[in-house]
Design an enzyme around this catalytic site. Structure first.
Site, short mmCIF file in Angstrom:
data_model
loop_
_atom_site.label_atom_id
_atom_site.label_comp_id
_atom_site.label_asym_id
_atom_site.label_seq_id
_atom_site.Cartn_x
_atom_site.Cartn_y
_atom_site.Cartn_z
N GLY A 1 38.78 47.19 40.20
CA GLY A 1 39.70 47.77 41.18
C GLY A 1 40.99 48.29 40.55
O GLY A 1 41.61 49.21 41.08
N GLU B 1 40.28 51.59 39.27
CA GLU B 1 40.16 52.48 40.43
C GLU B 1 41.53 52.90 40.97
O GLU B 1 41.71 54.04 41.40
CB GLU B 1 39.31 51.79 41.52
CG GLU B 1 37.85 51.75 41.09
CD GLU B 1 36.97 50.84 41.92
OE1 GLU B 1 37.41 49.70 42.21
OE2 GLU B 1 35.85 51.24 42.26
N ALA C 1 39.81 43.60 41.51
CA ALA C 1 39.91 42.92 42.81
C ALA C 1 39.88 41.42 42.52
O ALA C 1 39.33 40.99 41.49
CB ALA C 1 38.74 43.33 43.69
N GLU D 1 32.10 45.14 36.94
CA GLU D 1 31.41 44.72 38.17
C GLU D 1 29.95 44.32 37.98
O GLU D 1 29.52 43.29 38.49
CB GLU D 1 31.48 45.85 39.23
CG GLU D 1 32.80 45.88 39.98
CD GLU D 1 33.85 46.72 39.30
OE1 GLU D 1 33.73 46.98 38.09
OE2 GLU D 1 34.81 47.11 39.98
N1 CO8 Z 1 40.49 38.02 40.09
C1 CO8 Z 1 41.08 36.84 40.27
N2 CO8 Z 1 41.77 36.20 39.28
C2 CO8 Z 1 41.85 36.83 38.09
C3 CO8 Z 1 41.25 38.09 37.85
C4 CO8 Z 1 40.54 38.70 38.93
N3 CO8 Z 1 39.98 39.91 38.83
N4 CO8 Z 1 41.49 38.43 36.56
C5 CO8 Z 1 42.23 37.43 36.04
N5 CO8 Z 1 42.45 36.46 36.94
C6 CO8 Z 1 43.20 35.21 36.77
C7 CO8 Z 1 42.43 34.17 35.99
O1 CO8 Z 1 41.51 33.50 36.83
C8 CO8 Z 1 43.56 33.29 35.50
O2 CO8 Z 1 43.99 32.47 36.57
P1 CO8 Z 1 44.27 30.89 36.33
O3 CO8 Z 1 45.36 30.86 35.27
O4 CO8 Z 1 44.73 30.40 37.66
O5 CO8 Z 1 42.98 30.32 35.85
C9 CO8 Z 1 44.67 34.28 35.21
O6 CO8 Z 1 44.37 35.44 35.98
C10 CO8 Z 1 44.77 34.70 33.75
O7 CO8 Z 1 43.51 35.18 33.37
P2 CO8 Z 1 42.69 34.65 32.09
O8 CO8 Z 1 43.11 33.25 31.77
O9 CO8 Z 1 41.25 34.89 32.35
O10 CO8 Z 1 43.25 35.62 30.96
P3 CO8 Z 1 42.49 36.04 29.61
O11 CO8 Z 1 43.50 36.72 28.78
O12 CO8 Z 1 41.76 34.89 29.04
O13 CO8 Z 1 41.39 37.12 30.08
C11 CO8 Z 1 40.57 39.03 31.28
C12 CO8 Z 1 41.79 38.35 30.62
C13 CO8 Z 1 39.56 39.46 30.23
C14 CO8 Z 1 41.10 40.28 32.02
C15 CO8 Z 1 39.92 38.05 32.29
O14 CO8 Z 1 40.94 37.50 33.11
C16 CO8 Z 1 38.89 38.66 33.17
O15 CO8 Z 1 37.78 38.91 32.74
N6 CO8 Z 1 39.23 38.92 34.45
C17 CO8 Z 1 38.30 39.46 35.42
C18 CO8 Z 1 38.13 40.94 35.22
C19 CO8 Z 1 37.13 41.52 36.20
O16 CO8 Z 1 35.97 41.17 36.20
N7 CO8 Z 1 37.59 42.45 37.08
C20 CO8 Z 1 36.75 43.13 38.02
C21 CO8 Z 1 36.72 42.41 39.32
S1 CO8 Z 1 35.56 43.13 40.45
C22 CO8 Z 1 36.36 44.45 41.15
O17 CO8 Z 1 37.44 44.78 40.76
C23 CO8 Z 1 35.65 45.14 42.24
C24 CO8 Z 1 36.51 46.20 42.92
C25 CO8 Z 1 35.83 46.75 44.15
C26 CO8 Z 1 35.75 45.71 45.21
C27 CO8 Z 1 34.96 46.19 46.39
C28 CO8 Z 1 35.11 45.28 47.62
C29 CO8 Z 1 34.03 44.30 47.85
#
Ligand code: CO8
Length: 258
Positions: free
Chosen positions: A108, A111, A63, A131
């Site tokens: 997400g 999921e 998400a 999460e």
């Molecule tokens: N949300 C928003 N932006 C994201 C997300 C995300 N989940 N993942 C990546 N991005 C963005 C980054 O911010 C970045 O944007 P920008 O270039 O503008 O800074 C771009 O995508 C590229 O990402 P990275 O530079 O971070 O790429 P890396 O190769 O360095 O890293 C990773 C890749 C390891 C995947 C890293 O991006 C990361 O850790 N992302 C987050 C992963 C995460 O924590 N996901 C879980 C989110 S929580 C969730 O899914 C809950 C679901 C249920 C919700 C319930 C409702 C309330």
């Protein structure tokens, strides 16, 4: 357009398309996904659906964290409900959904894959629930679907540790059916599986899916009763007559879906 859609030869292709944000799911993306699934479900020409992520790096990296950061608790609850409702539409659809997971399938994104019927993966795929590292829990069905798929113990280990597993580990524990080297091979395999599925009777597939999906929430006894009742339903279909006759007459069946 955060969701791309096309259909070809009975297969619907849904692509989650925010590659700059690793296809993270904000509310617009979820709403578009919901509309697309509803459309696919109504379209009689589509027999099987493939879901994948745009670009090379990610299926869906979760998400959208920036979006979630601004939510009030009530809005977060609504967002979780909308996500669950959307993914549940794939589980209740009579059509098989195949997730072709390229790269990250986190939170997400994991999921979304778990709500599909079959998961194929590229060798660069990484699955995980980050999460608890963000101070939240999975909210689009992950706690329920992962534990039902691989058992409580391993589901707890993955969710509590927030660690990622690669495609081969995901195959070993039964999340993924098969692993492919490139995205091209992955999508080719998804297409081939869809074509294989489409050779069979659509109503039989829909009812077999119901028996498996709904059966998970029943006792074995109730599940068997449910299976027998669906067997009665499918047996009265034209396609059952056609399939059984075709075998006896040593010819290929011609299914119409009725
Ligand atoms: N949300 C928003 N932006 C994201 C997300 C995300 N989940 N993942 C990546 N991005 C963005 C980054 O911010 C970045 O944007 P920008 O270039 O503008 O800074 C771009 O995508 C590229 O990402 P990275 O530079 O971070 O790429 P890396 O190769 O360095 O890293 C990773 C890749 C390891 C995947 C890293 O991006 C990361 O850790 N992302 C987050 C992963 C995460 O924590 N996901 C879980 C989110 S929580 C969730 O899914 C809950 C679901 C249920 C919700 C319930 C409702 C309330």
């Amino acid at each position: 357009m955060n969701i791309l859609f096309e259909s070809q030869n009975g297969t619907g292709y849904i692509t989650i398309n925010r590659p700059d944000k690793l296809n993270a799911l904000n509310i617009d993306t979820i709403n578009e996904l919901k509309e697309t699934i509803l459309k696919v479900d109504q379209d009689k020409t589509i027999k099987c659906v493939i879901i994948t992520g745009s670009g090379e790096k990610a299926f869906v990296a979760g998400a959208d964290i920036e979006y979630m950061q601004k939510l009030t608790p009530n809005q977060a609850l609504e967002f979780a409900r909308l996500g669950q409702e959307t993914l549940h539409l794939m589980e209740t659809s009579g059509k098989p959904f195949i997730a072709c997971v390229n790269g990250y399938a986190l939170g997400g994104g994991f999921e979304v894959a778990l709500s599909c019927d079959i998961i194929l993966a590229q060798s660069n795929a990484k699955f995980g629930f980050p999460e608890v590292g963000l101070g939240i829990i999975p909210g689009f069905g992950g706690t329920q679907n992962l534990s039902r798929l691989i058992g409580k113990s391993l589901a707890k280990e993955l969710i509590f540790s927030a660690k990622m597993i690669d495609a081969s580990k995901a195959k070993e524990v039964g999340i993924v059916s098969e692993v492919y080297q490139s995205k091209e091979e992955l999508l080719q395999a998804g297409k081939a599986l869809s074509e294989q599925i489409q050779k069979n009777a659509p109503l039989a597939i829909a009812l077999a899916k119901r028996a498996i999906v709904d059966g998970f929430n029943l006792t074995k006894e109730d599940g068997l009763r449910y299976e027998a009742s669906l067997f009665g339903v499918v047996f009265s279909s034209n396609d059952a007559k056609e399939g059984l006759s075709a075998f006896v007459e040593k010819r290929k069946p011609n299914y119409t879906g009725g």
